[in-house]
Design a protein around this motif. Structure first.
Motif, PDB file in Angstrom:
ATOM      1  N   ILE A  23       0.945  -1.060  -0.119  1.00  0.00           N
ATOM      2  CA  ILE A  23       0.009  -0.033   0.029  1.00  0.00           C
ATOM      3  C   ILE A  23       0.941   1.167  -0.194  1.00  0.00           C
ATOM      4  O   ILE A  23       2.003   1.274   0.633  1.00  0.00           O
ATOM      5  N   ALA A  24       0.318   2.382  -0.528  1.00  0.00           N
ATOM      6  CA  ALA A  24       1.316   3.491  -1.047  1.00  0.00           C
ATOM      7  C   ALA A  24       0.253   4.690  -0.963  1.00  0.00           C
ATOM      8  O   ALA A  24      -0.710   4.757  -1.181  1.00  0.00           O
ATOM      9  N   ASP A  25       0.847   5.895  -0.471  1.00  0.00           N
ATOM     10  CA  ASP A  25       0.393   6.952  -0.617  1.00  0.00           C
ATOM     11  C   ASP A  25      -1.013   7.156   0.068  1.00  0.00           C
ATOM     12  O   ASP A  25      -1.842   7.736  -0.519  1.00  0.00           O
ATOM     13  N   VAL A  26      -0.961   6.716   1.173  1.00  0.00           N
ATOM     14  CA  VAL A  26      -2.160   6.946   2.109  1.00  0.00           C
ATOM     15  C   VAL A  26      -2.646   8.596   2.334  1.00  0.00           C
ATOM     16  O   VAL A  26      -3.660   8.843   1.863  1.00  0.00           O
ATOM     17  N   GLN A  27      -1.653   9.159   2.489  1.00  0.00           N
ATOM     18  CA  GLN A  27      -1.849  10.737   2.567  1.00  0.00           C
ATOM     19  C   GLN A  27      -2.963  11.246   3.222  1.00  0.00           C
ATOM     20  O   GLN A  27      -3.665  12.073   2.944  1.00  0.00           O
ATOM     21  N   TYR A  28      -3.153  10.641   4.521  1.00  0.00           N
ATOM     22  CA  TYR A  28      -4.231  11.123   5.326  1.00  0.00           C
ATOM     23  C   TYR A  28      -4.222  12.449   5.804  1.00  0.00           C
ATOM     24  O   TYR A  28      -2.822  12.764   6.144  1.00  0.00           O
ATOM     25  N   ALA A  29      -5.238  13.048   5.849  1.00  0.00           N
ATOM     26  CA  ALA A  29      -5.374  14.245   6.482  1.00  0.00           C
ATOM     27  C   ALA A  29      -6.677  14.502   6.923  1.00  0.00           C
ATOM     28  O   ALA A  29      -7.836  14.170   6.111  1.00  0.00           O
ATOM     29  N   LEU A  70       4.058  -3.958   2.967  1.00  0.00           N
ATOM     30  CA  LEU A  70       5.029  -2.990   2.519  1.00  0.00           C
ATOM     31  C   LEU A  70       4.119  -1.687   2.283  1.00  0.00           C
ATOM     32  O   LEU A  70       3.319  -1.607   1.437  1.00  0.00           O
ATOM     33  N   GLN A  71       4.353  -0.539   3.276  1.00  0.00           N
ATOM     34  CA  GLN A  71       3.908   0.494   3.264  1.00  0.00           C
ATOM     35  C   GLN A  71       4.878   1.436   2.569  1.00  0.00           C
ATOM     36  O   GLN A  71       5.873   1.938   3.126  1.00  0.00           O
ATOM     37  N   LEU A  72       4.462   2.108   1.360  1.00  0.00           N
ATOM     38  CA  LEU A  72       5.671   2.874   0.635  1.00  0.00           C
ATOM     39  C   LEU A  72       5.781   4.220   0.735  1.00  0.00           C
ATOM     40  O   LEU A  72       6.242   4.877  -0.126  1.00  0.00           O
ATOM     41  N   GLY A  73       5.343   4.640   1.777  1.00  0.00           N
ATOM     42  CA  GLY A  73       5.492   6.092   2.002  1.00  0.00           C
ATOM     43  C   GLY A  73       4.217   6.923   1.735  1.00  0.00           C
ATOM     44  O   GLY A  73       3.230   6.506   1.321  1.00  0.00           O
ATOM     45  N   ASP A  74       4.439   8.463   2.070  1.00  0.00           N
ATOM     46  CA  ASP A  74       3.453   9.360   2.145  1.00  0.00           C
ATOM     47  C   ASP A  74       2.150   9.074   3.007  1.00  0.00           C
ATOM     48  O   ASP A  74       1.068   8.808   2.374  1.00  0.00           O
ATOM     49  N   ILE A  75       2.598   8.294   4.077  1.00  0.00           N
ATOM     50  CA  ILE A  75       1.350   7.935   5.077  1.00  0.00           C
ATOM     51  C   ILE A  75       0.622   8.951   5.476  1.00  0.00           C
ATOM     52  O   ILE A  75      -0.722   8.507   5.654  1.00  0.00           O
ATOM     53  N   ILE A  76       0.976  10.178   5.590  1.00  0.00           N
ATOM     54  CA  ILE A  76      -0.171  11.233   5.884  1.00  0.00           C
ATOM     55  C   ILE A  76       0.374  12.527   4.902  1.00  0.00           C
ATOM     56  O   ILE A  76       1.653  12.367   4.374  1.00  0.00           O
TER      57      ILE A  76
END
Length: 282
Positions: A23-29, A70-76
Motif C-alpha cells: 500500500i502506498a500514498d495513504v496521505q491522510y489528513a 509494505l507501506q511505501l511512504g507518504d502515509i500522511i
C-alpha cells in the motif's frame, strides 16, 4: 511456433509460495477533498483512512495471511504540517495499522519529510529497522545509521531490500548541514526555476525538490547485499518510495537526483532487472 510456456512464467498449477501486501500514498489528513500540486488529480484526504481500513480487513481475512505488508511512504499528507496536525494524524493512521495481523514495513517519502525531520522519523514508529535480517559473519550487509534502509527475508530464498530514496534530499534535514548544501547545489545546477518543485522547462525533470536520491554509501551497501544474494541464489525485491519501471537490461540512468544510474549499475551487476523512473507527483 513453440507454444510451451516459459519455465519462469507462473501457471494455474504453480505453487504459491507466499504473498505480501503493498500500500502506498495513504496521505491522510482531516481535510475536505482537494487536488495535487498540478491540480489534475483529486485527493481524498479524509476518505483515505477508509481505504486503508478496507485493505487491512482484506489482508486479515485472506485464507493464507500475507507474510508482511509494505507501506511505501507518504502515509500522511503534507498539509498536516500547515495545520499543526502532523503527530495527531500519524497517530491515527498508525493506530489503524495496529489492526493488521502481520508485520508492516514502512518506507519514507517526501510527505513524511514535509511533516517531520529525519531525526524525528528515526525515533518514530515509522522506523521498522528492528524487523531487519542480520546475516551472520557478513557485517558488510549491515546498513549505516546515516540512511534509512535495511533488508529482511519474508520467505526462504527471498530477500526484500528497503531503500532510502531521500538519502540525498533537501527535505527533512537541517539547512545548515553539509548534506543539505550538497543536495541544494545539485538541484540548482540542474533546475534554474525559482520554484524548485517545478519541472517546467527542464530536460531532466527529476531535478525537483520533492524528489530524492541515493548516496554512494547506500549504493555500496546495496551492492554488498545483492552480492550476498547472488552468491546464495536468493531472489530479491527492491522496495522504495519512488516507483520504478522495471525493464530487463535497459541502458541509461534512472532519474533520481543524478544517482539513479549508479543504482542501475548496482542492480545490473547482480544480473537483476534495471530500474528506471522518478516521482511524478507530490
Amino acid at each position: 511456433m513453440d507454444d510451451k510456456p516459459d519455465p519462469g512464467t507462473p501457471t494455474e498449477n504453480s505453487e504459491v509460495l507466499f504473498s505480501f501486501g503493498v500500500i502506498a500514498d495513504v496521505q491522510y489528513a482531516d481535510l475536505e477533498d482537494g487536488y495535487n500540486f498540478q491540480g489534475n488529480r483529486r485527493r481524498y484526504y479524509r476518505h483515505s483512512l477508509l481505504h486503508l481500513r478496507g485493505a487491512i480487513e482484506h489482508w486479515n481475512t485472506e485464507s493464507s495471511l500475507p507474510r508482511c505488508v509494505l507501506q511505501l511512504g507518504d502515509i500522511i499528507d503534507g498539509y498536516n504540517a500547515q495545520y499543526k496536525a502532523s503527530e495527531k494524524s500519524l497517530e491515527l493512521v498508525m493506530n489503524t495499522f495496529q489492526m493488521l495481523k502481520v508485520p508492516v514495513h514502512h518506507t519514507w517519502g517526501n510527505h513524511e519529510f514535509y511533516n517531520f525531520s529525519r531525526n524525528y522519523l528515526t525515533n518514530s514508529k515509522l522506523n521498522t529497522k528492528f524487523l531487519e535480517d542480520h546475516i551472520v559473519q557478513h557485517p558488510e550487509t549491515v546498513p549505516s545509521e546515516d540512511y534509512y534502509a535495511y533488508h529482511f527475508v519474508p520467505f526462504p530464498q527471498f530477500r526484500f531490500i528497503l531503500l532510502d530514496a531521500y538519502d540525498l534530499s533537501v527535505l527533512g534535514v537541517d539547512q545548515s548541514s553539509p548534506k543539505y548544501q550538497q543536495c541544494l547545489k545539485i538541484l540548482r545546477e540542474h533546475n534554474p526555476n525559482s520554484e524548485l518543485n517545478s519541472p517546467q522547462g527542464l530536460s531532466e525533470p527529476q531535478f525537483v525538490q520533492f524528489n530524492g536520491g541515493f548516496s554512494q554509501e547506500q549504493l555500496n551497501w546495496l551492492n554488498e547485499v545483492l552480492t550476498f544474494s547472488d552468491t546464495n541464489q536468493e531472489k530479491v525485491v527492491i522496495v522504495s518510495q519512488l516507483w520504478y519501471l522495471i525493464e530487463k537490461f535497459r541502458p541509461g540512468p534512472m532519474p533520481s537526483l543524478g544517482t539513479g544510474d549508479l543504482l542501475v549499475g548496482a542492480v545490473a551487476a547482480s544480473q537483476g532487472p534495471l530500474l528506471s523512473s522518478w516521482k511524478r507527483s507530490w
